[in-house]
Scaffold this motif. Structure first.
Motif, PDB file in Angstrom:
ATOM      1  N   ALA A 138      -7.333  -1.849   1.053  1.00 28.33           N
ATOM      2  CA  ALA A 138      -7.046  -0.415   1.143  1.00 28.33           C
ATOM      3  C   ALA A 138      -6.912   0.204  -0.242  1.00 28.33           C
ATOM      4  O   ALA A 138      -7.383   1.315  -0.492  1.00 28.33           O
ATOM      5  CB  ALA A 138      -5.773  -0.186   1.951  1.00 28.33           C
ATOM      6  N   GLN A 139      -6.287  -0.531  -1.176  1.00 30.56           N
ATOM      7  CA  GLN A 139      -6.115  -0.007  -2.528  1.00 30.56           C
ATOM      8  C   GLN A 139      -7.447   0.056  -3.278  1.00 30.56           C
ATOM      9  O   GLN A 139      -7.686   0.980  -4.057  1.00 30.56           O
ATOM     10  CB  GLN A 139      -5.106  -0.868  -3.302  1.00 30.56           C
ATOM     11  CG  GLN A 139      -3.696  -0.857  -2.710  1.00 30.56           C
ATOM     12  CD  GLN A 139      -3.063   0.513  -2.721  1.00 30.56           C
ATOM     13  OE1 GLN A 139      -3.474   1.416  -2.016  1.00 30.56           O
ATOM     14  NE2 GLN A 139      -2.026   0.678  -3.519  1.00 30.56           N
ATOM     15  N   ARG A 144       0.830  -1.214   0.000  1.00 28.61           N
ATOM     16  CA  ARG A 144       0.000   0.000   0.000  1.00 28.61           C
ATOM     17  C   ARG A 144       0.867   1.268   0.000  1.00 28.61           C
ATOM     18  O   ARG A 144       0.378   2.350  -0.291  1.00 28.61           O
ATOM     19  CB  ARG A 144      -0.923   0.013   1.214  1.00 28.61           C
ATOM     20  CG  ARG A 144      -0.229   0.307   2.539  1.00 28.61           C
ATOM     21  CD  ARG A 144      -1.168   0.269   3.722  1.00 28.61           C
ATOM     22  NE  ARG A 144      -1.566  -1.085   4.037  1.00 28.61           N
ATOM     23  CZ  ARG A 144      -2.323  -1.400   5.075  1.00 28.61           C
ATOM     24  NH1 ARG A 144      -2.785  -0.448   5.862  1.00 28.61           N
ATOM     25  NH2 ARG A 144      -2.650  -2.651   5.325  1.00 28.61           N
ATOM     26  N   SER A 153      -3.754  -4.749   2.392  1.00 24.48           N
ATOM     27  CA  SER A 153      -3.294  -3.739   1.436  1.00 24.48           C
ATOM     28  C   SER A 153      -4.203  -3.701   0.219  1.00 24.48           C
ATOM     29  O   SER A 153      -4.517  -2.622  -0.310  1.00 24.48           O
ATOM     30  CB  SER A 153      -1.854  -4.038   0.995  1.00 24.48           C
ATOM     31  OG  SER A 153      -0.941  -3.808   2.042  1.00 24.48           O
TER      32      SER A 153
END
Length: 478
Positions: A271-272, A216, A268
């Motif tokens: 989150a992306q 991330r 991650s």
């Protein structure tokens, strides 16, 4: 959950189980270490009050010739054609390109130099716009590095190590300080194409990699077009509500999978996905230059109207800085003038000079230069001797790691000063050397980070951007 585990067990063979068990256990351990590191970094940083909120790094890939742009050496004119003295070279290794040359003929710049500003900085005629901001910049003439070729040189400059695999400077800052915005990445990369015809060496995505940090924190590259980030628009027939429900479902599935396998990269990924969703709203506004006054385009130059050019990327960098993106990195290729320097170097300067100076002025106009630092430079310098031959249109300069020039402007650095010096041939440093590790230590310091205390544990070792090196260059700081 028991049913899901039974299905998983039914699909596993003995070989696949043994092959994945260690990975899964290792991933869970890594997840625990990663979570510990992230929370520790966010809790302890910055170490002291920062002077800088963001950096715009104008990375001139290919090694600009300091002897033809910034470091004026009249002695080269006097000694033109003479072989580089062994007492000056001191056995320095040469690249493969020039190691078999019969001689190393000293060669002066073909371009006129003049002093500018109250600081009296020397600038080549190729840099008329940067010359006008002489009293706003801090110029370091005594940079040096360990690498003599482009890929290890650029990798060392940006990650602290010549071999790939370490996190880049922007990733370190993203990891340590996080993001001030939730609708744009904290680390954005822009790449422009040079006007030169030769030696446009490639730019690798790993130069903005997060290395062993969670993914991330890697840089997000924007494409040089009217559509800088692909797949942000919903496909036909998919509404914003549909997209939101899809992401919520994916997040739930990923959360369940994360509990099963303990892989931190799953977090991650979630989150992306969320960042991409928020960028659907922020990117169109960011890249819409229609509200920029005509005076801005005139300041940056005509190229600023064409997406993907260096000038347009400089203007986009300013707009990213306005939106509090922490680390903005521009790469401009084509500075590798092994040949036809007199023809190719002016093209590079035409691409970059006006926009670089305009960016500094524009940030100042908007009050952003008070907490933004602009850095301009490449991975090493060029030699005082000619490469290939002394023909009028064919000669160039080879790589030189012993000394090169960069400049900085803005928050935290003294304006209108020159730091360090080189000998009369521009071959060796004579005063105040600054290694690339020192530069990175100084950049972290400006963000309030002690580079010796800023570490990440990976494979049972504490790593840092500056490895076991680096000293803050206190003399250039305000």
């Amino acid at each position: 959950m028991q049913h899901e585990l039974k299905q998983l067990a039914d699909r596993q063979t003995r070989r696949s189980f043994l092959g994945s068990a260690g990975v899964s256990l290792g991933a869970m351990a890594l997840h625990a270490l990663s979570a510990e590191n992230v929370s520790a970094a966010e809790a302890s940083l910055p170490h002291f009050p920062p002077k800088v909120k963001r950096i715009i790094y104008l990375c001139q890939s290919g090694a600009p010739s300091q002897l033809d742009l910034f470091d004026h050496k009249p002695a080269l004119q006097r000694m033109q054609g003479e072989d580089l003295p062994p007492s000056v070279r001191m056995g320095q290794r040469l690249t493969t390109v020039t190691s078999d040359q019969g001689s190393l003929p000293l060669t002066p710049s073909s371009f006129a130099f003049r002093q500018h500003g109250q600081s009296g900085m020397w600038f080549s005629e190729l840099m008329p716009h940067q010359a006008k901001i002489a009293d706003r910049i801090c110029r370091i003439h005594s940079m040096h590095t360990d690498a003599i070729n482009h890929d290890p040189g650029m990798t060392l400059l940006l990650s602290g190590h010549q071999l790939p695999g370490r996190p880049s400077l922007g990733s370190w800052l993203s990891y340590g300080l996080g993001s001030e915005k939730n609708d744009l990445p904290s680390f954005v990369v822009l790449v422009s194409q040079a006007s030169t015809k030769f030696d446009n060496q490639p730019i690798f995505d790993r130069l903005w990699s997060s290395g062993f940090l969670p993914s991330r924190y890697q840089g997000v590259r924007f494409r040089g077009s009217n559509n800088p980030v692909l797949y942000l628009k919903n496909p036909p027939g998919i509404s914003a509500t549909d997209r939101r429900e899809t992401l919520d479902t994916l997040a739930a599935l990923n959360e369940r999978q994360a509990k099963l396998v303990g892989d931190p990269e799953i977090e991650s990924r979630v989150a992306q996905y969320e960042m991409a969703y928020r960028m659907q709203m922020s990117i169109p506004d960011l890249t819409d230059f229609s509200n920029e006054p005509e005076s801005v385009f005139e300041a940056y130059g005509d190229d600023s109207r064409r997406p993907g050019t260096y000038a347009a990327n400089c203007l986009l960098a300013r707009r990213l800085a306005e939106r509090d993106v922490r680390f903005i990195q521009l790469f401009h290729r084509g500075w590798d003038q092994h040949r036809k320097l007199n023809n190719e170097l002016p093209l590079q300067c035409r691409d970059t000079d006006q926009a670089s100076a305009a960016l500094v002025r524009d940030l100042d106009r908007l009050g952003l230069l008070e907490d933004t630092l602009v850095v301009w430079g490449g991975e090493f310098g060029r030699t005082a001797y000619a490469q290939i031959n002394l023909g009028k249109d064919t000669w160039g300069r080879d790589h030189h790691s012993r000394c090169f020039t960069i400049w900085m402007a803005g928050a935290g650095v003294k304006p209108g000063i020159q730091w360090g010096s080189t000998d009369e041939l521009g071959y060796n440093i004579t005063e105040k050397p600054v290694h690339v590790h020192d530069l990175n230590a100084t950049l972290l310091h400006l963000f309030g980070i002690d580079h010796k205390r800023f570490t990440y544990r990976f494979q049972s070792r504490d790593y840092r951007l500056t490895d076991v090196h680096g000293n803050v260059v206190d003399g250039i700081l305000t």
